[in-house]
Design a protein around this motif. Structure first.
Motif, PDB file in Angstrom:
ATOM      1  N   ARG A 289      12.572  -2.858  83.706  1.00 15.23           N
ATOM      2  CA  ARG A 289      13.250  -3.539  84.744  1.00 15.23           C
ATOM      3  C   ARG A 289      13.342  -5.090  84.412  1.00 15.23           C
TER       4      ARG A 289
ATOM      5  N   ARG B  72      14.130  -8.406  82.374  1.00 14.42           N
ATOM      6  CA  ARG B  72      15.502  -8.810  81.787  1.00 14.42           C
ATOM      7  C   ARG B  72      16.028  -8.283  80.648  1.00 14.42           C
TER       8      ARG B  72
ATOM      9  N   ARG C  38      19.232   0.015  95.179  1.00 13.68           N
ATOM     10  CA  ARG C  38      17.902  -0.708  95.221  1.00 13.68           C
ATOM     11  C   ARG C  38      17.612  -0.747  96.785  1.00 13.68           C
TER      12      ARG C  38
ATOM     13  N   TRP D 119      14.299  -5.158  99.144  1.00  8.61           N
ATOM     14  CA  TRP D 119      14.680  -6.281  98.708  1.00  8.61           C
ATOM     15  C   TRP D 119      13.590  -7.077  97.808  1.00  8.61           C
TER      16      TRP D 119
ATOM     17  N   GLY E 154      14.585  -6.399  91.463  1.00  2.44           N
ATOM     18  CA  GLY E 154      15.440  -7.430  91.232  1.00  2.44           C
ATOM     19  C   GLY E 154      14.507  -8.183  90.014  1.00  2.44           C
ATOM     20  N   GLU E 155      13.850  -7.457  89.089  1.00  7.81           N
ATOM     21  CA  GLU E 155      13.050  -7.923  88.070  1.00  7.81           C
ATOM     22  C   GLU E 155      13.902  -8.616  86.816  1.00  7.81           C
TER      23      GLU E 155
ATOM     24  N   ARG F 251      19.554 -11.940  87.682  1.00  6.89           N
ATOM     25  CA  ARG F 251      21.022 -11.978  88.302  1.00  6.89           C
ATOM     26  C   ARG F 251      21.889 -10.977  87.459  1.00  6.89           C
ATOM     27  N   TRP F 252      22.693 -10.335  88.316  1.00  8.61           N
ATOM     28  CA  TRP F 252      23.671  -9.541  87.897  1.00  8.61           C
ATOM     29  C   TRP F 252      24.950 -10.308  87.525  1.00  8.61           C
TER      30      TRP F 252
ATOM     31  N   SER G 153      22.425  -2.260  97.638  1.00 12.48           N
ATOM     32  CA  SER G 153      21.021  -2.909  97.488  1.00 12.48           C
ATOM     33  C   SER G 153      20.594  -3.377  99.078  1.00 12.48           C
TER      34      SER G 153
ATOM     35  N   TYR H 163      23.346 -11.574  99.038  1.00  9.39           N
ATOM     36  CA  TYR H 163      23.896 -11.134  97.851  1.00  9.39           C
ATOM     37  C   TYR H 163      24.136 -12.311  96.710  1.00  9.39           C
TER      38      TYR H 163
ATOM     39  N   TRP I 128      22.064 -12.933  94.322  1.00 11.13           N
ATOM     40  CA  TRP I 128      21.617 -12.713  93.358  1.00 11.13           C
ATOM     41  C   TRP I 128      22.567 -11.720  92.386  1.00 11.13           C
ATOM     42  N   ALA I 129      23.672 -11.494  92.911  1.00  6.65           N
ATOM     43  CA  ALA I 129      24.636 -10.611  92.251  1.00  6.65           C
ATOM     44  C   ALA I 129      26.119 -11.282  92.162  1.00  6.65           C
TER      45      ALA I 129
END
Length: 346
Positions: A39, A41, A61, A64, A68-69, A72-73, A90, A95, A97-98
């Motif tokens: 996971r 990057r 996911r 929380w 998220g390792e 960013r998506w 998720s 959100y 981070w996406a």
């Protein structure tokens, strides 16, 4: 194979609460859970490039704090996703981070867990509202100081600037599930007057239930509210900076239980020190886990560690919603908590 089960990519820790629900999901679909190493990057991107996990149909996911390792998506990651992917569900209310717009362009529904955290986050907001009106941080710091003079100073002098919230105007920025729950609690428990700013108005019935008024511009809310609560998603960028603070009433209070990037912490501290803002309550911070040291030292700044949603009931609900959103979409039913459905192509 034509009869192969759809594949779900489970990112993050194993299930902790909804074991029976997960077991049934496992019977209906094939679940793959990448390791923590996979996971990271670069490893995650390479796995997508080489189609290591094949044509998976869903990403889940359930927590929380893990999963998220890969970071960013974004425009680097989203194009590598298989065309078979239909849904990404998720934990968490935010959100930021996406890039949910890019996911929508790729035909991927993004679902969050906001409804599971509404109660807990609203309760934390109420804690901060009480604190900024009643000087709770001042008296907390004094009680822990071990110094008699400091204790007596708070005991004698903090009441002269403390107020009951009843009758004061609460301005809520973002009246979604969480914002509305905050407004309900503040209205029913304290008798506060509710104004709000949101591009999507509540129904007339919902507004009437809490006697809420929707204001057309953010500046209008800032000028009227005695206490401003931020309950907006972080994807829109900064809301409170030096210019916006100047639009607020002198002596107003600010509470942020949304996202740290919404607030310029130095501008807030400057306003506290100048007396334009009387008090702030921040559960989220601009540079987490680092907290502005000037705020740490200020007795009118109530600070918590991004734990507004941190109740056991929230974690159970996050996990359940992640499972149920994936399950629903893969079986052709509407998602429970879609975020970007309005951005999807017809």
């Amino acid at each position: 194979m034509a009869d192969a089960k759809p594949v779900i990519l489970h990112i993050g820790d194993p299930i902790k609460h909804n074991h029976e629900l997960y077991a049934e999901l496992s019977r209906r679909f094939t679940i793959i859970r990448p390791s923590a190493e996979e996971r990271q990057r670069e490893a995650f991107l390479e796995a997508l490039r080489t189609r290591k996990w094949g044509d998976f149909s869903a990403v889940m996911r359930p927590f929380w704090s893990t999963g998220g390792e890969m970071g960013r998506w974004d425009a680097e990651l989203v194009p590598l996703l298989p065309k078979s992917l239909k849904v990404f569900a998720s934990a968490g209310a935010g959100y930021d981070w996406a890039d949910v717009d890019l996911l929508a362009e790729a035909g991927v529904l993004y679902c969050n867990g906001a409804s599971a955290s509404s109660e807990a986050v609203a309760d934390m907001a109420i804690y901060h509202i009480i604190s900024v009106f009643r000087n709770m941080q001042w008296t907390n710091m004094a009680a822990r100081s071990g110094d008699t003079a400091t204790f007596l100073d708070a005991h004698h002098n903090s009441p002269f600037t403390a107020h009951n919230p009843r009758g004061y105007v609460l301005g809520v920025v973002g009246l979604g599930n969480i914002g509305y729950t905050i407004a309900q609690k503040a209205y029913k428990a304290f008798g506060m007057k509710i104004v709000y700013y949101d591009p999507y108005p509540k129904s007339a019935e919902q507004e009437a239930a809490i006697e809420a008024r929707r204001l057309p511009e953010l500046g209008d809310l800032l000028a009227e509210a005695d206490c401003v609560v931020l309950a907006a998603p972080g994807s829109g960028g900064r809301i409170i900076d030096a210019e916006r603070i100047r639009q607020m009433k002198k002596g107003a209070r600010l509470v942020n239980i949304a996202r740290g990037n919404l607030v310029d912490s130095n501008a807030v501290t400057d306003a506290l020190e100048a007396g334009h803002l009387f008090a702030v309550g921040l559960d989220v911070h601009e540079d987490e886990p680092n907290v502005n040291p000037r705020l740490v030292a200020h007795r009118n700044a109530t600070l918590t560690c991004h734990t507004a949603g941190g109740a056991l009931e929230t974690n159970i609900g996050f996990e359940r919603l992640a499972i149920e959103n994936v399950w629903a979409v893969l079986e052709g039913r509407p998602p429970l908590t879609p975020v970007n459905k309005h951005l999807m192509k017809a």
